[in-house]
Write an enzyme that holds these catalytic residues in place. Structure first.
Site, short mmCIF file in Angstrom:
data_model
loop_
_atom_site.label_atom_id
_atom_site.label_comp_id
_atom_site.label_asym_id
_atom_site.label_seq_id
_atom_site.Cartn_x
_atom_site.Cartn_y
_atom_site.Cartn_z
CG PHE A 179 5.61 5.04 1.51
CD1 PHE A 179 6.66 5.29 2.51
CD2 PHE A 179 4.99 3.91 1.51
CE1 PHE A 179 7.04 4.45 3.30
CE2 PHE A 179 5.48 2.88 2.02
CZ PHE A 179 6.29 3.12 3.20
CB SER A 180 0.86 8.75 -1.74
OG SER A 180 0.29 9.85 -2.61
N PRO B 240 0.83 -1.17 0.09
CG PRO B 240 -0.90 -1.66 1.65
CD PRO B 240 0.34 -2.23 0.96
CB CYS B 241 1.47 3.60 -2.55
SG CYS B 241 -0.41 4.29 -3.23
CD GLN B 242 -3.38 3.47 0.21
OE1 GLN B 242 -2.68 2.84 0.53
NE2 GLN B 242 -4.49 3.02 -0.34
#
Length: 452
Positions: free
Chosen positions: A114-115, A110-112
């Site tokens: 780091f976004s 999941p990238c949230q």
């Protein structure tokens, strides 16, 4: 034949990209209900084996309710099929032993966290910590399954994460998990290479989907690690003359760019103030979220007197006719709901907008416009329609209808979960490029072993 375990699989861009190359998928892992249905119908996966428990300590009522709803939403999926392990933190050594040999572990955690669109909590977010769970899984698979390669994808924001999640990732894969690697500057560069112990090698590179055959600007970090096998640098890096060169800009495209004339007539449409606010940049990011209404993807079509439009809401490529002849159409795109400073507006005769995914905010769905006129100079007014899921599938490089699967009651999925899944997915052509390079390097590696 390369055998793959896919994690954080989503709608499996890896399958769409690698199966035609002869890769075999021995398992998947995703807890999202729509992803589970897509994996079942497109990849033959069974119901997720492990789901996060709604009774876990430390979660709030909203999270507990979300977990119960997810368990209920997958309950009617058949158990049989290729294993979908669901929650990767619950995969046991016994599960891994049943898989036999596995050559590649693939996933985009999941990238949230780091976004730049999120709270940037990095490893302080449970979703960010799944990156380290992924590394631990890779280490166990190296011992149990003879794992040779790891392929990992995430947003560019991971390079500048304040908790240095990327340094922890590199250290874990290089087998020094207690000491996070540090970048030479304030953040990690867009490409690099690390050599660890026991012939462990790691390479990463930012790939932009627009240079891999799809009309969208989408920059993502791709990392390849090898455990004593072929060099990951040979997989991710190649001479500039080869397909897939990821330059920051492309002069040939700049030459074809232009801006609309006075056709906008000074009208404000989803953030377009006037024609001067349209730049010659490439198309901005298309987003995909849970909401609907004004956050839905849209296309604007300019109408001219005497132009007749047919099948307005249904066609992927609508038909415009003027005096019995097709009208001239020019495409542009913009992102809705942002401030003047944040808004990315682009105009390009050939390039379409890009896809992005998010959980909240006012800019969660693709928006685009097309200027239509009977000739290059005629003025036009803007009319909006939603982008279709098929158009978004094409922007990500999936086959048409890939996300059109039965969901919730057996009916075909509504647009909302399809947009969100596509926005969260990887670009298929980027994964295909990595698969082709991986296959070539692995083939050389096998030939060398046989010769020895």
């Amino acid at each position: 034949m390369m055998r793959v375990l896919s994690t954080f699989s989503g709608i499996s861009a890896a399958s769409a990209a690698w199966k035609p190359l002869g890769f075999t998928f021995v398992g998947f892992a995703d807890i999202d209900p729509f992803a589970a249905h897509a994996l079942h119908h497109r990849c033959g996966a069974g119901r997720p084996i492990y789901m996060p428990s709604p009774d876990d300590e430390g979660i709030d009522d909203m999270e507990a309710r979300s977990r119960r709803n997810a368990i209920r939403a997958i309950s009617k999926l058949p158990v049989d099929g290729i294993p979908n392990f669901g929650d990767i933190s619950q995969i046991s050594d016994a599960d891994l032993r049943k898989l036999g040999r596995v050559d590649v572990l693939e996933g985009g955690s999941p990238c949230q966290s780091f976004s730049v669109a999120g709270r940037r909590l990095g490893l302080d977010d449970a979703r960010g910590n799944l990156m380290l769970v992924f590394c631990e899984l890779a280490e166990r698979m190296r011992e149990i399954n003879g794992l040779k390669y790891v392929v990992w994808e995430n947003v560019k924001g991971v390079y500048s994460d304040k908790s240095d999640g990327f340094g922890c990732l590199l250290a874990s894969l290089a087998e020094d998990p207690g000491n996070a690697l540090q970048p030479a500057g304030k953040k990690w560069p867009d490409s690099g290479y690390v050599a660890g112990i026991e012939q462990r090698k790691i390479a990463w590179r930012t790939l932009d989907a627009q240079y891999f055959g799809v009309p969208q600007r989408r920059k993502r970090c791709f990392l390849v690690a090898s455990f004593g096998s072929g060099c990951p640098g040979e997989i991710l890096f190649e001479p500039e003359s080869l397909r897939g060169d990821s330059h920051a800009s492309d002069p040939s495209r700049e030459a074809t760019a232009g801006r609309p004339g006075a056709g906008s007539q000074g009208k404000s449409v989803y953030g377009i103030i006037d024609d001067e606010s349209v730049s010659t940049d490439l198309m901005p990011t298309i987003t995909a979220g849970k909401s609907s209404g004004g956050m839905a993807p849209a296309v604007c079509y300019g109408f001219q007197s005497g132009v007749t439009y047919a099948n307005f809401s249904k066609d992927v490529s609508p038909t415009f006719v003027t005096s019995g002849e097709p009208a001239v159409a020019f495409a542009a795109a913009f992102s809705a709901g942002n401030s003047d400073k944040a808004r990315g507006i682009g105009y390009e005769e050939e390039i379409a907008p890009t896809l992005r995914a998010g959980e909240s905010g006012s800019n969660q769905r693709p928006t685009a416009l097309i200027k239509l006129s009977a000739n290059d100079n005629a003025s036009a007014e803007w009319v909006i329609r939603r982008l279709t899921p098929v158009e978004c599938e094409r922007l990500q490089g999936f086959p048409d209808g890939w996300t059109s699967v039965p969901y919730r009651g057996g009916n075909l999925a509504a647009d909302g979960p399809r947009y969100k899944a596509l926005g969260n997915s990887m670009a298929v052509p980027c994964m295909r490029f990595i698969g082709e390079q991986l296959k070539a390097v692995a083939s050389v590696d096998v030939n060398v072993d046989q010769a020895a």
